[in-house]
Structure formats: structure tokens, C-alpha cells
Enzyme design. Structure first.
Site, PDB file in Angstrom:
ATOM      1  N   ASN A   1       0.806   0.312   6.129  1.00 10.14           N
ATOM      2  CA  ASN A   1       1.300  -0.532   5.042  1.00 10.14           C
ATOM      3  C   ASN A   1       2.132  -1.626   5.691  1.00 10.14           C
ATOM      4  OD1 ASN A   1       2.242  -1.648   2.639  1.00 10.14           O
ATOM      5  ND2 ASN A   1       4.033  -0.304   2.582  1.00 10.14           N
ATOM      6  N   GLY A   2       1.874  -2.883   5.313  1.00  5.67           N
ATOM      7  CA  GLY A   2       2.663  -3.986   5.871  1.00  5.67           C
ATOM      8  C   GLY A   2       1.742  -5.071   6.392  1.00  5.67           C
TER       9      GLY A   2
ATOM     10  N   TRP B   1      -3.615  -1.928  -1.558  1.00  2.00           N
ATOM     11  CA  TRP B   1      -3.578  -3.165  -2.355  1.00  2.00           C
ATOM     12  C   TRP B   1      -3.947  -4.256  -1.370  1.00  2.00           C
ATOM     13  CZ3 TRP B   1       0.762  -6.998  -3.006  1.00  2.00           C
ATOM     14  CH2 TRP B   1       0.471  -7.917  -4.016  1.00  2.00           C
TER      15      TRP B   1
ATOM     16  N   LYS C   1       5.452 -10.330 -19.377  1.00  2.00           N
ATOM     17  CA  LYS C   1       4.838  -9.086 -19.850  1.00  2.00           C
ATOM     18  C   LYS C   1       3.425  -9.349 -20.394  1.00  2.00           C
ATOM     19  CE  LYS C   1       7.002  -7.101 -18.172  1.00  2.00           C
ATOM     20  NZ  LYS C   1       7.963  -7.334 -17.229  1.00  2.00           N
TER      21      LYS C   1
ATOM     22  N   ARG D   1       1.326   1.771  -6.061  1.00  2.00           N
ATOM     23  CA  ARG D   1       1.522   0.797  -4.953  1.00  2.00           C
ATOM     24  C   ARG D   1       0.229   0.088  -4.576  1.00  2.00           C
ATOM     25  NH1 ARG D   1       6.370   2.036  -2.123  1.00  2.00           N
ATOM     26  NH2 ARG D   1       5.581   1.005  -0.256  1.00  2.00           N
TER      27      ARG D   1
ATOM     28  N   HIS E   1       9.559 -32.369 -24.024  1.00  2.00           N
ATOM     29  CA  HIS E   1       9.444 -33.162 -22.785  1.00  2.00           C
ATOM     30  C   HIS E   1       8.093 -32.916 -22.105  1.00  2.00           C
ATOM     31  CE1 HIS E   1      13.594 -34.389 -23.178  1.00  2.00           C
ATOM     32  NE2 HIS E   1      13.921 -33.129 -23.403  1.00  2.00           N
TER      33      HIS E   1
ATOM     34  N   LYS F   1       3.131  -2.553  -8.027  1.00  2.00           N
ATOM     35  CA  LYS F   1       4.464  -2.273  -8.574  1.00  2.00           C
ATOM     36  C   LYS F   1       5.558  -2.819  -7.684  1.00  2.00           C
ATOM     37  CE  LYS F   1       7.526  -0.512 -11.309  1.00  2.00           C
ATOM     38  NZ  LYS F   1       7.757  -1.156 -12.603  1.00  2.00           N
TER      39      LYS F   1
ATOM     40  N   GLU G   1       0.853 -10.501 -17.542  1.00  2.00           N
ATOM     41  CA  GLU G   1       0.484  -9.587 -16.440  1.00  2.00           C
ATOM     42  C   GLU G   1      -0.280  -8.359 -16.939  1.00  2.00           C
ATOM     43  OE1 GLU G   1       3.669  -7.819 -14.139  1.00  2.00           O
ATOM     44  OE2 GLU G   1       4.993  -7.785 -15.877  1.00  2.00           O
TER      45      GLU G   1
ATOM     46  N   CYS H   1       0.855  -1.186   0.000  1.00  2.00           N
ATOM     47  CA  CYS H   1       0.000   0.000   0.000  1.00  2.00           C
ATOM     48  C   CYS H   1       0.886   1.228   0.000  1.00  2.00           C
ATOM     49  CB  CYS H   1      -0.866   0.020   1.246  1.00  2.00           C
ATOM     50  SG  CYS H   1      -1.834  -1.482   1.482  1.00  2.00           S
TER      51      CYS H   1
ATOM     52  N   GLU I   1      10.729 -13.521 -19.828  1.00  2.00           N
ATOM     53  CA  GLU I   1      10.349 -12.121 -19.573  1.00  2.00           C
ATOM     54  C   GLU I   1       9.209 -11.697 -20.477  1.00  2.00           C
ATOM     55  OE1 GLU I   1      10.706 -10.117 -17.337  1.00  2.00           O
ATOM     56  OE2 GLU I   1      10.222  -8.165 -18.176  1.00  2.00           O
TER      57      GLU I   1
HETATM   58  C1  AGP Z   1       7.475  -7.250 -13.679  1.00  2.00           C
HETATM   59  O1  AGP Z   1       6.818  -6.640 -14.775  1.00  2.00           O
HETATM   60  C2  AGP Z   1       6.609  -7.224 -12.437  1.00  2.00           C
HETATM   61  N1  AGP Z   1       6.251  -5.890 -12.111  1.00  2.00           N
HETATM   62  C3  AGP Z   1       7.239  -7.955 -11.276  1.00  2.00           C
HETATM   63  O2  AGP Z   1       7.502  -9.276 -11.638  1.00  2.00           O
HETATM   64  C4  AGP Z   1       8.541  -7.312 -10.760  1.00  2.00           C
HETATM   65  O3  AGP Z   1       9.590  -7.507 -11.681  1.00  2.00           O
HETATM   66  C5  AGP Z   1       8.910  -7.989  -9.444  1.00  2.00           C
HETATM   67  O4  AGP Z   1       7.883  -7.753  -8.511  1.00  2.00           O
HETATM   68  C6  AGP Z   1      10.245  -7.487  -8.863  1.00  2.00           C
HETATM   69  O5  AGP Z   1      10.169  -6.119  -8.596  1.00  2.00           O
HETATM   70  P1  AGP Z   1      11.542  -5.368  -8.159  1.00  2.00           P
HETATM   71  O6  AGP Z   1      12.450  -5.356  -9.338  1.00  2.00           O
HETATM   72  O7  AGP Z   1      11.100  -3.987  -7.767  1.00  2.00           O
HETATM   73  O8  AGP Z   1      12.120  -6.127  -7.011  1.00  2.00           O
END
Ligand code: AGP
Length: 587
Positions: free
Chosen positions: A95-96, A69, A470, A27, A489, A582, A473, A2, A466
């Protein structure tokens, strides 16, 4: 995860908090709320994104605010922050995670406290209320309440009749105190107040601060059990890059910045690079740990260290790193890779490494982040703020730093700077309007597909992983990546007619990956080739320059754009995908 922000000063708090929340919305955007203290304590909160909530602009010089969040408790108005005590006299944002909230809540309910939410956070105002009722001052009650909490948190609190803000930080949550000419601005992220000040106090774990107009700022540390002094720093990053500019979404803006950001990633102190290489040469065991895209950058780097520097490195998911703790020693070198520098899994891995006496190098974007402060040395990515939930420019910057280290290890630092810097024009072209339009046409074809499979070999396996991340997500299409040699396999069983299969081809070793593509084609797969050359087997060709060992930097870019276009065609918000945040500050 959050976002929280507070303000106490000479100005009206509401607009400062409302604008600050907009900078923190990356966040979490399940709900938002604001509390303003003047004579009265005015609390407003609702579910939805910030721009969907109509807040009334109450006047007052003190306030706290929150974007959520959801981790404990559904997305609902009752679970939105701020949370208050039984009489709406005390209010907090949090937050936490409060790990012992269930037993605290049971005890408080046994004393007659009435709870309105399912959250762990709500125990805090009731604890403060309980200690206040026992005769403690607001400050003493806050300290006693915090001592009851287990877990890691950042908290801000107000009490009607008290012209001050109390706040605290414990564990891997960041809380930074902005010091402006006319007041104090505590926040989860400096971006929330950079337009007001770049003077900050970085609170340490178990710091509790009290800020008021009369007595200024005082900081108490729970562990030291005394008031302490903390230095006033200046934030290095600027608020630039947080606006969309002419782009419709931050994601597209941040993708389009990559021609510049890879050059900024190259702006390193050569002595620092050589010092880190020296550590790598002498380490007994080197680990690269990260999550999500950062993990993929570590994986891409491991192939580069092998091929260019003839050096073996271990790669581990940060969330799995504790299972490797047993053989870490004071000779081990651990690279913690995280653009935010706040990912709890990464910070836990850093703690594990430090417990064993290992040396930690942080590869991080956010100056002032916990990782930047807790690692023994740092390599900054210099990408500027990345606000879209998806990592795009920070991913390529991470790969750039891996590649630069590999060249430096091989005694080819200058060559590395030149080769990587030479990608500038290629990247500019890959993010051009014509390329975006070309990929939009492919996105239109794929937008209703249920599954997309992706394969690559060597460092391109990391690219495939990667690219899959993308796509899934941001477009919510199931995308799954495999090392090219692995599909026979088992995964081949899933390939049916017209299933889209994206194949990453490097000129250096294309025969094997093309034969893997043949295996997919023979089962009906629709082959999309990301390749410097067109190949007969491709049903669709995405032309990319041949960057040889630097292909992981180049070939991910059209995938970022494709993922973006898929989201746009599906009417989704590329900057704030559902269920994600994020920075994942929970483990
Ligand atoms: C990637 O697009 C995502 N946002 C997520 O997997 C991100 O890479 C991951 O949470 C790690 O974040 P960081 O690099 O801030 O540690």
C-alpha cells in the site's frame, strides 16, 4: 489507498485473512488477492469486490492478502496484488507509492527480470529476488530492497521455504502489528484483526519487522540501522459498529447513529478542552486544515468561532496548506482535522507545521492513527468505526467539537454541552423511518436530474458544500454548492426551468438567503427549502428544527439521508461508491 493484512501462527491463515480483508474493503475494492505459504506458495487474485471473487481455501499457517484501490495501473487481474518475482518464489502486497519505480523497473528488466503488471509495487519482489540471487538471506535481501525504495509504503513479503513474514512501513502509511496468543497479524487497520486481539505494536516509519514461529518478532529500523524494541500497546477502539445490523447499508446505519455519536463527541476531558482554548488564545495565527468533509467541518467551525467566540481562525484545504507554510511560526497553532487520521494531505500539512515549529492539535476519530500519534495533543471524536466511504456521523462529530471549542472559548462550556446535547431528540427524529420515507419520495423525484445546486449563507454555506459532496459522491449526480450571495456572480447562467435548487434557511438571517432563492426561482429553479418554517417560495419543504447557531449539525442530516436514498434509487452501492476510497493515503 489499499488494505493489507498478514498472518503467521498456529491457525490456518486463510479464514483469518479472508475475514480481515472484509474489514479492510473500505480502503479499496477494485481487486483482491491472497497468498498462502505452506510447502508451496499459493497465490490467488482477481478484479472485483471481495464478495464477487471465489477464492480457493488453501491450507497453511502463513499468508498475506490485499484489497486494491487502483493508483498506478488499470483495474486488472495482472495489476491485482499479491505480486511475485520471476519464479513465483517471493510474493508481496503493498500500500502506498514507490516514487522511483520506473528507474528500478528499467534496471531490473535490463537484468532480465520479466514484469507482468503496470504497477509500481511489482519492483519489490524482483528487487528481493535480485538480492537473494546475490547470496543474501531473505531478511538481508528485504532490507537491501527496501533501502532502494523512495516514497511512502507499507509492504508485507513471503518467500517459499522461509517460515516467516517480513513487513515494513515508511512515511504516512499505517501498519500495525496485532499480537495474538497464537501468532502475529500485521495490517493496515486494527479493525482487520480486532476479533483476534487488541494487543498491538505500532510500527514507526522505516521499521522492518520479521515475524516467525521460531524466533518471534524482531524489528529493524532502516534509519537507525539496527534492531529496535517497540512497546506493546492495547487498542482502545472496539470492533463494534463494523457490522450493518438491521440496516441494509452501513451508510444508513452510520447516519442513524448520530443521535448517539454527537453525545459521544461531547465526552471530552474539560481540562484538555480548556488547555486547547488557552493555546488558541495565545497563538499568533490559528489554522484549521482538512480535506473533503473534514474541510467543510473546519469551515463551519470558523463561522462559530467568529460569532460565538469573536475569534478569527484561518481555514485551509490540507492539500493547499504548503502554500501557507511561509508564515507559520512556533507561535502558530494548527488543527489537523481528519476522521481517519491517515489522509496523506493532512499528514503532509502536519509535517509542514512541524517543520516550522508550530503546535499541532489533531481532531481525529481513529485512536492509533498516524495523526493521533503525531499531533502534540488530540481531541477524539469517539464516533466509533465509520466504514462507509462517505463521512456522515464523523462530520457531525467534527462540527460538534468545533462548536464545543467555540463555547469554551467564550466561557460558555457548560452551556455548550447542554445546547449541543439537547439536539439528541431532534437528530433521532431526523433519522426516523418516517423522515427517511419522506426524503425517499423527494429522492424519487430527483433521481434522474443531471444537476443540483445548493446555497447557504454563513455556516450554512459549509452545510451546502457538505450536502453537495454527499449527493455527488454517492449518487454521481452533479451537485454544486455556493454561498448564497455568489450565485448572481455567474452561476445564475446555469439555472433553467425545473433545475433543483436546495436552499438552507436559518431563522436568524433568512431574508438574504430567501432573496437569493428568489433569484434562482426567477430563472425557473425548483426551490427545495431546508428550513424551520415553510416559505412561500418553496416548491418543496424539508422541515427541520431551528437549532440557531447549531444548524450546521442539524441541517446536514436530511441531506445525508437524501443522498443515501438517491443512491439506492439509482441502484448504486452507497457504502462503496465508484472511484473513491474511505481514506486517501496518496497526495
Ligand atoms: C467525505 O464523504 C469523503 N469520504 C471525503 O471527502 C473525506 O471527508 C476526506 O477524504 C477526508 O477524510 P478524513 O476525514 O479521513 O481525513
Amino acid at each position: 489507498m489499499c488494505g493489507i493484512i498478514g498472518y503467521i501462527g498456529k491457525r490456518n491463515a486463510f479464514p483469518i485473512l479472508r475475514n480481515g480483508l472484509a474489514k479492510l474493503e473500505y480502503r479499496g475494492y477494485d481487486s483482491a488477492g491472497i497468498a498462502i505459504l505452506s510447502e508451496e506458495l499459493c497465490i490467488q487474485k482477481d478484479v472485483g469486490k471481495l464478495q464477487e471473487i471465489q477464492f480457493e481455501e488453501f491450507e497453511g499457517p502463513i499468508g498475506i492478502a490485499h484489497v486494491r484501490w487502483a493508483t498506478h495501473g488499470r483495474v486488472s487481474k495482472e495489476n491485482a496484488h499479491p505480486h511475485s518475482d520471476c519464479h513465483n518464489e517471493i510474493v508481496i502486497v503493498h500500500n502506498g507509492i514507490i516514487e522511483n519505480y520506473r528507474e528500478l523497473k528499467a534496471k531490473l528488466m535490463g537484468k532480465g527480470h520479466v514484469f507482468r503488471s503496470e504497477t509500481d509495487s511489482e519492483v519489490v519482489p524482483h528487487l528481493i529476488e535480485e538480492f537473494t540471487a546475490e547470496g543474501f538471506s531473505f531478511e538481508e535481501a528485504v532490507i537491501h530492497a527496501l533501502r532502494m525504495l523512495e516514497g511512502s509504503y507499507t509492504i508485507l513479503a513471503l518467500k517459499r521455504g522461509e517460515q516467516k513474514i517480513a513487513g515494513a512501513r515508511k512515511g504516512s502509511r499505517s501498519l500495525t502489528l496485532g499480537i495474538s496468543d497464537d501468532g502475529f497479524l500485521p495490517a493496515s487497520d486494527v479493525l482487520a484483526f480486532l476479533e483476534w486481539t487488541n494487543k498491538v505494536v505500532y510500527l514507526k516509519s522505516e521499521d522492518v519487522f520479521f515475524a516467525d514461529a521460531a524466533r518471534g518478532l524482531r524489528i529493524y529500523n532502516l534509519a537507525e540501522d539496527r534492531f529496535v524494541k517497540r512497546p506493546v500497546d492495547r487498542v482502545k477502539c472496539s470492533a463494534e459498529g463494523v457490522e450493518r445490523g438491521e440496516f441494509e447499508h452501513l451508510m444508513l446505519k452510520e447516519i442513524s447513529e448520530q443521535d448517539e455519536t454527537i453525545l459521544r463527541a461531547l465526552q471530552q476531558d474539560e481540562e484538555v478542552i480548556q488547555g486547547i482554548c488557552d493555546k488558541m488564545h495565545h497563538a499568533i495565527g490559528t489554522f484549521f486544515v482538512g480535506c473533503g468533509s473534514s474541510y467543510h467541518a473546519c469551515l463551519a467551525g470558523s463561522y462559530m468561532f467568529s460569532k460565538t467566540a469573536k475569534l478569527h481562525v484561518n481555514v485551509a484545504l490540507a492539500s493547499e496548506f504548503e502554500h501557507y507554510e511561509h508564515f507559520l511560526t512556533d507561535k502558530t497553532l494548527v488543527f489537523a482535522v481528519s476522521q481517519s487520521g491517515e489522509t496523506a494531505d493532512v499528514l503532509d500539512a502536519v509535517s509542514a507545521a512541524k517543520r516550522r515549529g508550530s503546535t499541532v492539535v489533531g481532531i481525529v476519530n481513529r485512536d492509533g492513527s498516524i495523526l493521533a500519534r503525531e499531533s502534540d495533543s488530540q481531541l477524539f471524536m469517539n464516533s466509533g468505526p465509520e466504514i462507509c466511504v462517505l463521512s456522515t456521523k464523523t462530520y457531525t462529530s467534527q462540527v460538534v467539537l468545533m462548536d464545543l471549542l467555540a463555547y469554551a472559548l467564550a466561557g460558555k462550556y457548560e452551556e455548550g454541552l447542554k445546547k449541543i446535547g439537547g439536539l439528541y431528540l431532534d437528530i433521532y427524529n431526523l433519522t426516523s423511518r418516517s423522515m427517511r420515507d419522506y426524503l425517499a419520495r423527494l429522492a424519487r423525484m430527483l433521481r434522474d436530474t443531471r444537476d443540483i445546486y445548493l446555497i447557504g449563507r454563513g455556516a450554512q454555506y459549509a452545510t451546502a458544500l457538505e450536502a453537495a459532496l454527499k449527493i455527488k459522491e454517492v449518487s454521481y449526480i452533479h451537485a454544486e454548492a455556493f454561498a448564497g450571495g455568489e450565485i448572481k456572480h455567474g452561476t445564475l447562467a446555469l439555472i433553467e426551468d425545473e433545475v433543483p435548487c436546495i436552499v438552507f434557511v436559518s431563522n436568524g438571517n433568512k431574508n438574504k438567503i430567501l432573496s437569493n432563492a428568489e433569484e434562482l426561482k426567477s430563472r425557473g429553479g425548483y426551490i427545495i427549502g431546508v428550513s424551520p418554517e415553510n416559505e412561500a417560495i418553496f416548491d418543496h419543504w424539508i422541515k427541520v428544527p431551528d437549532a440557531e447557531e447549531l444548524n450546521p449539525i442539524i441541517q446536514i442530516i436530511p441531506m445525508q439521508v437524501l443522498a443515501y436514498q438517491l443512491a439506492v434509487y439509482k441502484g448504486l452501492d452507497p457504502d462503496k461508491p465508484r472511484n473513491l476510497a474511505k481514506c486517501v493515503t496518496v497526495t
